[in-house]
Enzyme design. Structure first.
Site, mmCIF file in Angstrom:
data_model
loop_
_atom_site.group_PDB
_atom_site.id
_atom_site.type_symbol
_atom_site.label_atom_id
_atom_site.label_comp_id
_atom_site.label_asym_id
_atom_site.label_seq_id
_atom_site.Cartn_x
_atom_site.Cartn_y
_atom_site.Cartn_z
ATOM 1 N N GLU A 17 86.046 -48.978 30.352
ATOM 2 C CA GLU A 17 87.062 -48.616 29.367
ATOM 3 C C GLU A 17 87.521 -47.173 29.554
ATOM 4 O O GLU A 17 88.723 -46.874 29.517
ATOM 5 C CB GLU A 17 86.519 -48.801 27.936
ATOM 6 C CG GLU A 17 86.095 -50.227 27.621
ATOM 7 C CD GLU A 17 84.633 -50.529 27.936
ATOM 8 O OE1 GLU A 17 84.068 -51.393 27.243
ATOM 9 O OE2 GLU A 17 84.050 -49.920 28.857
ATOM 10 N N GLU A 38 78.676 -46.618 38.389
ATOM 11 C CA GLU A 38 77.359 -46.040 38.144
ATOM 12 C C GLU A 38 77.036 -44.953 39.159
ATOM 13 O O GLU A 38 77.738 -44.779 40.159
ATOM 14 C CB GLU A 38 76.295 -47.149 38.175
ATOM 15 C CG GLU A 38 76.470 -48.136 37.047
ATOM 16 C CD GLU A 38 75.455 -49.266 37.049
ATOM 17 O OE1 GLU A 38 75.416 -50.010 36.068
ATOM 18 O OE2 GLU A 38 74.704 -49.417 38.045
ATOM 19 N N ASN A 39 75.962 -44.226 38.878
ATOM 20 C CA ASN A 39 75.529 -43.129 39.736
ATOM 21 C C ASN A 39 74.010 -43.106 39.738
ATOM 22 O O ASN A 39 73.384 -43.446 38.725
ATOM 23 C CB ASN A 39 76.101 -41.819 39.189
ATOM 24 C CG ASN A 39 75.896 -40.663 40.130
ATOM 25 O OD1 ASN A 39 74.818 -40.083 40.203
ATOM 26 N ND2 ASN A 39 76.941 -40.318 40.848
ATOM 27 N N CYS A 68 72.184 -40.641 39.446
ATOM 28 C CA CYS A 68 71.870 -39.846 38.256
ATOM 29 C C CYS A 68 72.516 -40.599 37.101
ATOM 30 O O CYS A 68 73.703 -40.417 36.808
ATOM 31 C CB CYS A 68 72.438 -38.435 38.398
ATOM 32 S SG CYS A 68 72.101 -37.386 36.973
#
EC number: 3.5.4.5
Length: 148
Positions: free
Chosen positions: A71, A60-61, A63
């Site tokens: 995947e 994740e980020n 943003c």
């Protein structure tokens, strides 16, 4: 004597130790997930036609839209190492009583590399169901539709 084969075995489908390794690698990949926002770790393990396994986790980020699913991480790792032919993928999460399934974007990225490969959807307890990619993304659009 020779190896005994499961009479229900489908040619090309991973069996026995190979399948157990694929499932285990997806569970292991989940532990590396970087998911401070969703707190929803996902792991994937991709089996290439040559028998290699590439794993991936979600990343994740802050943003949010720049995050990437497990995947796609596994597929991008395999592609970056020269592999474009895939036999199977196992996906793992902590969803309890539900089987984890790839999002629509991942299904389309997976579809880029054919429709006739297996996707093992697992539960947290390790049980699984297996679907062909064609079943997960019916009536799909792929590279052959762009050929003139």
């Amino acid at each position: 004597g020779g190896q005994r084969r499961d009479p229900a075995a489908i040619p090309g489908r991973p069996q026995g130790e190979c399948l157990q390794l694929l499932l285990r690698r997806s569970q292991e990949a989940k532990t590396w997930a970087y998911c401070p926002y969703s707190r929803f770790p996902v792991g994937a393990a991709l089996l290439t036609a040559s028998g290699e396994i590439f794993s991936g986790c979600n990343v994740e980020n802050a943003c949010y839209s720049l995050g990437v699913c497990a995947e796609r991480t596994a597929i991008q790792k395999a592609i970056s190492e020269g592999h474009t032919s895939f036999r199977a993928m196992a996906i793992a999460s902590d969803m309890g009583d539900n089987f984890i399934a790839p999002c629509g974007a991942c299904r389309q990225v997976m579809r880029e590399f054919g429709t006739d490969w297996d996707v093992y959807l697992t539960k947290a307890d390790g049980t699984y169901i297996v679907k062909k990619l064609e079943e997960l993304l019916p009536f799909s659009f792929g590279p052959e539709h762009l050929k003139k």
